[in-house]
Design an enzyme around this catalytic site. Structure first.
Site, PDB file in Angstrom:
ATOM      1  N   PHE A 108       0.603  -0.787  -0.152  1.00 47.19           N
ATOM      2  CA  PHE A 108       0.227   0.468  -0.144  1.00 47.19           C
ATOM      3  C   PHE A 108       0.752   1.258  -0.396  1.00 47.19           C
ATOM      4  O   PHE A 108       0.610   2.325   0.795  1.00 47.19           O
ATOM      5  CB  PHE A 108      -0.802  -0.033   1.194  1.00 47.19           C
ATOM      6  CG  PHE A 108      -1.814  -1.240   1.324  1.00 47.19           C
ATOM      7  CD1 PHE A 108      -2.412  -2.008   0.291  1.00 47.19           C
ATOM      8  CD2 PHE A 108      -1.511  -2.094   2.859  1.00 47.19           C
ATOM      9  CE1 PHE A 108      -3.681  -3.126   0.695  1.00 47.19           C
ATOM     10  CE2 PHE A 108      -1.976  -3.196   2.277  1.00 47.19           C
ATOM     11  CZ  PHE A 108      -2.866  -3.283   1.609  1.00 47.19           C
TER      12      PHE A 108
ATOM     13  N   ILE B 185       1.819  -7.481  -5.458  1.00 47.47           N
ATOM     14  CA  ILE B 185       1.506  -6.776  -3.992  1.00 47.47           C
ATOM     15  C   ILE B 185      -0.337  -7.269  -3.195  1.00 47.47           C
ATOM     16  O   ILE B 185      -0.152  -6.855  -2.494  1.00 47.47           O
ATOM     17  CB  ILE B 185       1.755  -5.354  -3.367  1.00 47.47           C
ATOM     18  CG1 ILE B 185       1.358  -4.796  -4.362  1.00 47.47           C
ATOM     19  CG2 ILE B 185       3.457  -4.598  -3.692  1.00 47.47           C
ATOM     20  CD1 ILE B 185       1.389  -3.511  -4.364  1.00 47.47           C
TER      21      ILE B 185
ATOM     22  N   GLY C   5      -6.476  -0.029  -8.826  1.00 49.63           N
ATOM     23  CA  GLY C   5      -5.479   0.435  -7.321  1.00 49.63           C
ATOM     24  C   GLY C   5      -6.380   1.222  -6.615  1.00 49.63           C
ATOM     25  O   GLY C   5      -6.460   1.039  -5.223  1.00 49.63           O
ATOM     26  N   GLU C   6      -5.771   2.199  -6.779  1.00 54.92           N
ATOM     27  CA  GLU C   6      -6.777   3.368  -6.078  1.00 54.92           C
ATOM     28  C   GLU C   6      -7.896   4.103  -6.323  1.00 54.92           C
ATOM     29  O   GLU C   6      -7.991   4.616  -5.126  1.00 54.92           O
ATOM     30  CB  GLU C   6      -5.413   4.648  -6.430  1.00 54.92           C
ATOM     31  CG  GLU C   6      -4.207   4.275  -6.742  1.00 54.92           C
ATOM     32  CD  GLU C   6      -3.555   4.164  -6.383  1.00 54.92           C
ATOM     33  OE1 GLU C   6      -3.168   4.459  -4.584  1.00 54.92           O
ATOM     34  OE2 GLU C   6      -2.634   3.220  -6.433  1.00 54.92           O
TER      35      GLU C   6
END
Ligand SMILES: Cc1cc2nc3c(=O)[nH]c(=O)nc-3n(C[C@H](O)[C@H](O)[C@H](O)COP(=O)(O)OP(=O)(O)OC[C@H]3O[C@@H](n4cnc5c(N)ncnc54)[C@H](O)[C@@H]3O)c2cc1C
Ligand code: FES
Ligand code: FES
Lengths: 328, 169, 747
Positions: free
Chosen positions: C285, C513, C712-713
């Site tokens: 993150f 990740i 992802g964000e």
């Protein structure tokens, strides 16, 4: 962790003798609090006497209608016991509101009473803390205060006792049974914890080496309609900001019997006797519930960072009594 | 202070020497090479280290290895039989109930244990009727019973769905 | 860091033409597989390039706990390192006592600034133990190396430090007189500039003051967000072995190339000598990107006991000060609208915290630059340099906090005007980027709102606050917009090869990740190669593979995916040139990320519309979020299963940020008080209700050959505002200071 010797006790008296004989010795039950604190060297025992296998794991009927709960009963076993669920639902609910399922499999009834405060300054050995190191200071007094006590605290320590189970036990006038170096004795839960004003380094009146063997729940018929309500930041797996254990019997519109204890507000499960006295015989109305809660909390001395707990405790008491009155 | 202990781990008997300070988690990971149980916080605050000890799920990071002499330990790796994954493991894969996978073995042990607990009639704090004989695994029940396992990737919605599917069948 | 390698393609005959020593397929210990194919995962051949909802290829490993995270690599006879942290925030170390620790049986050594190797770097995120200076509480001041975890940790407690402490300054206030215009230290592969994304600190279009004065409806409010912590479930860990030939570092990292460069520079070794391996990462993150302290410390330890592997894992408590955090912010938003609800003026002025040691300045105001049309506008960013650890990127850096402010303000102004908050936003949809004037490569925000409103049942909403209640709970709904850029980070190269049996192999030092790269990058390769997925093997997470940018900013697909796509197409072209047959010795191409003239012509952003339903207990103020719904424009979806998980994760982060997350700073000592997972709450399972994710799946015509934008964000952006807006709708209380805790709500 400081190196230590591990011993598994074979009987109660030798366990008591082993711990009583050495100031640096400690009982080990589930370990869920002790091992946690040992890792951070908040406590540094050099002898651990494992008693988990030794103390009773059973829940027995008492003559006269109560229950005797072995100190080795796990938190989950206690909450799941059919008699406890039926006769003392507030106990089941309080236990189930605490920690997590896997932690409650480790945690024992004895250990739950004796878990230490979650005050972050107590848990950080680099910070002054009168409870950990008498005579240093209370860092929380001018520090992070959200989780601190609003009742019964002192200049020397404003830490809060985090047990949920204990709150229900306090409401029910449960009695702890111990074996110590001086023999057996009983201690009402409501007399177990010491005031921080008398020295915050010792949480309870237990002597060093005194072993909790069981806790007796007296026969309390009103407890069959009791409840536990825990208010916290996260919906689960979080300690209480405020919690309330209560039982209520209303007849002819008036309060005949009431028991209230608060969690998250003091160095001990806080039995709300002032509120109880205020309610007995009075009409079970919202206004009276509120007046009773306010009477109890009149003694509160909040800090700036936890002043919200006073109205929060008031509202939670009122909300709980309202629910119980509606259910009755 | 060293001690010799014996554990049954995922069906195999293992004898090892541990420091009295060694937690069950470190004994598994560092002494036995069993890395299925994960270390997320080492303080009982995340659930990544959840294993079953003698049939009950516990946080192995707060359990001293010496105190568990003779215990039967099951990790997520031990749930699979050879290459055959446990139904909960398969369901986690098909529901994408993980991302980084670090919390996953703990979640899976918890899920398997949780279904047994519910079957045995253990209530949870969200159970409406505490006096019930059984506690059907509604989404709310699953979520509460799984709350001792944090997932920072936040696969919670999928975790609940994965478990629900297995619980239904 | 990511200096762009010259654009080139190398085509060579023979698999492993880069040298067998460099690319040993499957040379790693078997238990710790770095390559999985979909066929192993599914147990049968799998077809499916882009768009297929494939299960994660590494799933079977992860559900048994067999994927190898950094600390879990099997090594012989390891030593254990335990870090020592400062207990003051500012000052100097005046004395160190190591005798007791060294006398403890099993202790191999104690590292302090007095004996640590000198490092040839000045990056505070990399460099430790170089002087007696303490710059923040919880800074690394030493370490103990011992035969066991238990001994290392215990002996650490025996090391004593004496300090000359200096006054602590950790107060973030907008009225400080020493606020500065930031000069962000370059990093993260982004462009140089005042802010982290390379943009200027201040921007202006038109005349804000005049515009604001002319507005019929005005809003001027200040919003604050606290320091937040990444808290990936896998603590930052490294296993380092230093030998005369190779230095190996197994470490959880968002990318291996960047830290390889940083660490090699610091230790003065050839980058090629330092091998980083990180195939599986237990969450990051942002916290496992630029910062490489754990790598530095493990390497220092490894140098002390040459040839012996040294294992290091930060404790959860240590992570709070050692791996960066999201900086706190104080944001003033002013909005002015005309009588018809069209914005005439927007100003977003933010003050945020950074460290004295290094300026980190994120683009909190970027959302306000991007979202709405208005002729007069400005943004400013100022920073306060405090005695705190250096902040860093954290999921949705910039916009996640900035859009909380902007989207709360939009709700407030809509209410003031008596306008539906969705309608208000739609009226202010810009034609082109409101500041740059460039076109968006694609922007389907309106459709996100329309689709979301329909699915959420928005029209049944009672817009009057405190109007709905059930069983003691007040019910409310709220909405907010989301946007996040889809950058392409420079510095990636990929190789693609085929052997005589028609098995394809793709290599790139990318990372997974938890984002799904193991699966999605293989899907992209399969599509570009035009072969079934089960013929493709992917290798990532090792500096032995071609260099790659770090994972972050939702850039993975756009950066690595585009590079892999190019390499795969070139391999295909080379094969076609060969008449479609595979030479007996196989074929391999290596390609750097292609240039793309479109990148300079368009603004690339993902978008979304976030809807929330909340319940607030009337007596206690407890907040529950039974329902979230998001509709997202992330371009073409590579894998709906993993993309949905990214968005679900992001939305849950938004919920967590809205209700729980706050690092408490003790202003007397400068320490983070609630530095564990019992004190710093992240959402638990029971906090999450129903979350619906919908993806428009519209191909972006310009961004990359896949047509995919970042995912992802954008899921975290706007969620906190939607929840805050819903809380207002439920209670009539506007909470402008995160997190929305119950004490701010009950009466
Ligand atoms: C993350 C986390 C969250 C938690 N959340 C909650 C919560 O929400 N609510 C809550 O109530 N609790 C919570 N707990 C605390 C938990 O309930 C206690 O740790 C547990 O009850 C302690 O029991 P134990 O048997 O493990 O005790 P141990 O850790 O073994 O012992 C605790 C102490 O009691 C002493 N002791 C134990 N048994 C006896 C005995 N029979 N006689 C004399 N002395 C004895 C030990 O010497 C030690 O000093 C949480 C714990 C953790 C780690
Ligand atoms: S590692 Fe045991 S609970 Fe977190
Ligand atoms: S899958 Fe990453 S923490 Fe749960």
């Amino acid at each position: 962790m400081k190196p230590f010797v591990y011993e598994r006790a074979t009987d109660v008296s030798s366990a008591v003798a082993a711990v009583a004989g050495r100031p640096d010795a400690s009982f080990l039950a589930g370990g869920s609090n002790l091992v946690d604190l040992m890792k951070m060297e908040v406590v540094k025992p050099e002898l651990l006497v494992d008693i988990r296998h030794l103390i009773s794991h059973t829940i027995e009927e008492l003559p006269g209608g109560g229950l005797r709960i072995g100190a080795g009963v796990s938190n989950n076993e206690l909450a799941a016991d059919r008699r406890v669920r039926r006769r003392y639902p507030m106990v089941s609910q309080a236990v189930l509101a605490g920690a997590s399922f896997q932690l409650r499999n480790l945690a024992t009834v004895g250990g739950n009473f004796l878990q230490r405060t979650r005050c972050p300054y107590f848990r950080d050995v680099s910070m002054p803390c009168n409870k950990r190191e008498p005579g240093t200071a209370c860092s929380a007094l001018e520090g992070h205060q959200r989780d601190m006590a609003i009742l019964g605290a002192s200049e020397s320590c404003v830490a809060m006792h985090p047990s949920d189970m204990g709150v229900a036990m306090a409401a029910l006038d449960a009695v702890i049974r111990t074996v110590g170096p001086d023999g057996e004795r009983t201690i009402p839960v409501n007399e177990l914890y010491r005031s921080p004003a008398d020295g915050p380094e010792r949480d309870t009146v237990l002597k060093h080496g005194e072993l909790i063997t069981a806790v007796d729940l007296p026969d309390v018929p009103v407890a069959a309609t009791s409840r536990y309500r825990k208010v916290r930041d996260r919906a689960s797996y979080a300690f209480a900001l405020v919690s309330v254990a209560a039982a209520l019997r209303v007849r002819g519109g008036a309060v005949r019997e009431v028991r209230i204890a608060l969690g998250g507000v003091a160095h001990k499960p806080w039995r709300a006797r002032t509120a109880e006295r205020h309610l007995i015989g009075r009409p079970a109305t919202e206004a009276n519930f509120r007046a009773a809660a306010e009477a109890e909390l009149a003694a509160a001395e909040p800090l700036k960072g936890n002043a919200f707990k006073v109205p929060l405790a008031r509202n939670t008491i009122v909300s709980m009594l309202r629910t119980l009155a509606e259910e009755a | 202070m060293e001690r010799k202990i014996t554990l049954r781990v995922d069906g195999k008997e293992r004898t090892l020497t541990v420091d009295t300070r060694t937690t069950l988690l470190d004994a598994l990971r560092e002494r036995l090479g069993v890395t299925s149980a994960k270390k997320g916080c080492d303080h009982g605050q995340c659930g990544a280290c959840t294993v079953m000890v003698d049939g009950l799920r516990v946080n192995s990071c707060l359990t001293l290895a010496v105190a568990r002499e003779g215990a039967e330990v099951v990790t997520a790796d031990g749930l699979a039989e050879g290459d055959e994954l446990h139904p909960v493991q398969r369901s986690f894969i098909s529901h994408d109930a993980f991302q980084c996978g670090y919390c996953t073995p703990g979640q899976i042990i918890s899920a398997v244990a949780m279904m047994r607990e519910a079957e045995e009639g253990w209530p949870s704090v969200v159970s409406e009727d505490l006096d019930a004989d059984e506690f059907p695994l509604s989404r709310e029940e699953i979520a509460e019973r799984m709350s001792g396992n944090l997932c920072r990737c936040a696969a919670y919605v999928n975790i609940v769905e994965a478990i629900e599917e297995v619980a239904r069948s | 860091m990511n200096d762009q390698p010259s654009r080139r393609t190398v085509i060579k005959a023979g698999v492993g033409a880069l040298g067998a020593a460099v690319l040993p397929v499957g040379a790693d210990p078997a238990r710790a597989s770095t390559a999985v194919t979909a066929v192993e995962a599914a147990g049968r051949p799998v077809r499916g390039g882009i768009g297929a909802a494939l299960k994660r290829v590494e799933g079977p490993l992860k559900v048994r706990g067999a994927a190898t995270y950094a600390y879990e690599w099997p090594v012989e006879n390891p030593a254990y390192l335990y870090p020592l942290l400062s207990t003051i925030a500012t000052g100097r170390i005046t004395g160190v006592g190591t005798e007791a620790a060294l006398a403890e049986p099993g202790v191999l050594g104690v590292l302090t600034h007095l004996n640590a190797p000198k490092l040839a770097s000045a990056e505070p995120e990399v460099v430790i133990l170089q002087s007696d200076r303490v710059l923040h509480h919880g800074q690394i001041v030493g370490a103990v190396i011992a035969e066991s975890i238990e001994t290392a940790r215990y002996a650490a407690g025996l090391v004593t430090f004496e300090y000359a402490a200096e006054p602590v300054d950790v107060d973030l206030r907008a009225d400080r007189d020493d606020l500065r215009k930031p000069q962000h230290a370059q990093g993260f592969g982004q462009l140089p500039g005042d802010l982290m994304n390379g943009s200027p600190a201040d921007t202006a279009v038109g005349d804000f003051e005049a515009g604001m004065a002319s507005a019929v409806h005005q809003l001027d409010e200040t919003y604050t967000t606290p320091i937040q912590q990444h808290n990936p479930m896998e603590p930052h860990a490294a296993v380092a072995t230093w030998t005369d030939d190779e230095i190996t570092l197994y470490c959880g990292s968002q990318g291996v190339t960047t830290p390889q460069g940083l660490l090699a520079t610091a230790f003065g070794v050839e980058p090629a000598r330092l091998r980083l391996v990180s195939p599986y990462v237990g969450g990051a993150f942002g916290s496992k990107d630029f910062s490489a302290l754990w790598g530095t410390l493990a390497l220092m330890g490894a140098r002390l006991v040459p040839g012996r592997p040294v294992k290091l894992m930060f404790t959860r408590q240590q992570m709070f000060t050692l791996v960066g955090h999201r900086p706190a912010s104080v944001q003033r938003v002013r909005l002015g609208a005309d009588a018809r609800g069209r914005l005439v003026a927007i100003a977003h002025d933010t003050v945020q915290e950074t460290a004295k040691a290094k300026q980190y300045a994120e683009q909190t105001v970027q959302g306000s630059r991007t979202m709405y049309a208005a002729p007069h506008r400005r943004t400013t960013t100022r920073i306060a340099l405090l005695d705190l650890p250096v902040p860093t990127i954290m999921r949705g850096p910039g916009e996640s906090t900035g859009m909380f402010a902007l989207e709360s303000a939009m709700d407030e102004l809509a209410l003031k005007m008596g306008m539906d908050p969705i309608e208000f936003r739609l009226r202010n949809e810009p034609e082109t980027h409101p500041e740059s004037g460039q076109p968006f490569s694609s922007r389907h925000l309106v459709r996100c709102f329309e689709e979301g409103a329909r699915r959420f049942g928005w029209k049944h909403r009672d817009k009057k606050p405190r109007a709905r209640r059930k069983d003691g709970w007040l019910i409310g709904t709220g909405v907010a917009a989301a946007t996040y850029p889809s950058p392409r980070l420079p510095g990636s190269t990929a190789s693609a090869s085929v052997d005589k049996d028609g098995r394809y192999t793709v290599r790139i030092a990318a990372s997974d990740i938890g984002t799904g790269s193991w699966t999605t990058l293989a899907q992209i390769a399969a599509e570009a190669l035009g072969v079934p997925l089960d013929r493709v093997t992917l290798h990532i997470g090792d500096t032995r593979y071609p260099r790659a940018s770090s994972g972050g900013f939702s850039s993975g697909i756009n950066s690595w995916g585009t590079t892999i796509y190019a390499a795969a197409r070139e391999l295909r072209a080379a094969l076609d040139k060969n008449g479609g047959t595979i030479p007996a010795e196989g074929l391999e191409v290596t390609t750097a990320m292609p240039d793309d003239p479109n990148l300079a012509k368009y603004e690339f952003n993902s978008f979304g519309a976030q809807f929330a339903e909340v319940r607030v207990h009337e007596d206690t103020g407890e907040v529950r979020v039974p329902r979230l719904l998001g509709v997202f424009d992330i371009g073409r979806v590579i894998n709906p299963l993993t993309a949905r998980s990214q968005l679900l994760g992001g939305m849950t982060w938004g919920l967590s940020m809205a209700l729980f997350e706050e690092t408490v700073v003790d202003h007397r000592y400068g320490n983070f008080v609630n530095n564990d997972l019992a004190g710093y709450h992240v959402a638990a399972n029971a906090d999450v209700g129903s979350i619906e994710v919908h993806m428009l799946d519209e191909r972006d015509p310009y961004i990359n050959p896949m047509g995919s934008k970042g995912a992802g964000e954008v899921g975290i952006i706007g969620t906190a505002a939607a929840i805050a807006n819903a809380v207002h709708n439920a209670t009539g209380v506007r909470v402008r200071d995160l997190p929305i805790t119950l004490d701010k709500l009950f009466r």
